[in-house]
Design an enzyme around this catalytic site. Sequence first.
Site, PDB file in Angstrom:
ATOM      1  N   LEU A 157      14.465 -57.672  14.325  1.00  0.00           N
ATOM      2  CA  LEU A 157      13.877 -56.906  13.236  1.00  0.00           C
ATOM      3  C   LEU A 157      14.487 -55.513  13.123  1.00  0.00           C
ATOM      4  CD1 LEU A 157      10.091 -57.810  13.613  1.00  0.00           C
ATOM      5  CD2 LEU A 157      11.902 -59.039  12.384  1.00  0.00           C
TER       6      LEU A 157
ATOM      7  N   HIS B 187      13.103 -55.332   7.503  1.00  0.00           N
ATOM      8  CA  HIS B 187      11.959 -56.209   7.756  1.00  0.00           C
ATOM      9  C   HIS B 187      10.652 -55.419   7.751  1.00  0.00           C
ATOM     10  CE1 HIS B 187      15.236 -58.479   9.995  1.00  0.00           C
ATOM     11  NE2 HIS B 187      14.777 -59.406   9.181  1.00  0.00           N
TER      12      HIS B 187
ATOM     13  N   GLY C  26      13.855 -62.816  13.138  1.00  0.00           N
ATOM     14  CA  GLY C  26      13.832 -61.886  14.255  1.00  0.00           C
ATOM     15  C   GLY C  26      14.933 -60.851  14.177  1.00  0.00           C
TER      16      GLY C  26
ATOM     17  N   GLY D 170      13.493 -59.715   1.006  1.00  0.00           N
ATOM     18  CA  GLY D 170      14.306 -58.552   0.685  1.00  0.00           C
ATOM     19  C   GLY D 170      15.327 -58.840  -0.397  1.00  0.00           C
TER      20      GLY D 170
ATOM     21  N   SER E   5      20.825 -55.162   8.149  1.00  0.00           N
ATOM     22  CA  SER E   5      20.893 -56.593   8.435  1.00  0.00           C
ATOM     23  C   SER E   5      20.912 -56.794   9.940  1.00  0.00           C
ATOM     24  CB  SER E   5      22.174 -57.190   7.826  1.00  0.00           C
ATOM     25  OG  SER E   5      22.409 -58.508   8.295  1.00  0.00           O
TER      26      SER E   5
END
Length: 332
Positions: free
Chosen positions: A40, A44, A38, A171, A214
Amino acid sequence: MSLPSSPILILDSVASCRAWRRKALSEAKSVGFVPTMGALHEGHLSLVRRSLAENDLTIVSIFVNPAQFAPHEDLATYPRTLPRDLELLAAQELHVTNTVRKPSAVFLPGVRDMYPSGISQDVESQNGTFVEVKGYSHQMEGKSRPTFFRGVATVVTKLFNLVQPTNAYFGQKDIQQALLLRKLCSDLLFTYPDMDHLHIVPTARDPVDGLALSSRNAYLSADERLFAGTLYQALQCAESTWSQGGTKEQSVSAAVTIIERGREQATLKGVTVELDYIEMNHSDTFGILDGEARKDSESLERTPVILSGALWVGKTRLIDNIILGGHGTMVN
């Protein structure tokens, strides 16, 4: 748990996820999977768009995994932004031939769903079944976070068993995690996905200073954010030294010099910057390169090198990496 409304199908139990997957299987549709915790961001979403481009259906999981956090780490304060996450996912769409693809489902399991035997952040008190990838978990990030990859391998095994994705997307920012999971898929003979269908997507970065995106970047204060790009700048300096024929020792030393310069500048602003590590590792074993190793050495001609680091800016730990040589064989 009360769930926010969303135009995307929400699966909030193991049973509903399995039923969704059975339907996709009966319709012979390919399934792309993006596992997340989560909070995001564009990183993402780049994975989601890649999945939309390559699969009939795309499912995203959102689960803050307690087993990835040591007792002293930030499980309780880790960013949780579910309503915003669902809005971002609902806005993603891709035109493919004569169809418009959007995320098909979001899997929101509870802790009890994922850990029926319960879960503690203290490894010694945990009960139930856990997965370890021996020999690949103690280097790089594993040196600083010794229980982290055990938690990752365990939860991803469970998610893969449930979702059975045709393709899965991770990623590059978490390169050790992604390569370790490829090893897991190979060693445990996963069909969904097999190791060749676990894709590593290039790191999404801030367009100004290159900071790797991040969820934890949200912890940074305005002043701290000014120095958050220091790690990437240091890695770029090491990459340049390496490409010009420098040794591993010289390349790492060049990066440390950049970190020290950033630390001194940050101190003037009242910001603490502390290096955790900068290292160069073989991508196949995660073994540390010899200090005198050079890019043109015979042993490195066929195997890419991972140049990685971790930096504390205030109380926020940032990680990043650059692949040296053979980039296309790893990140795809």
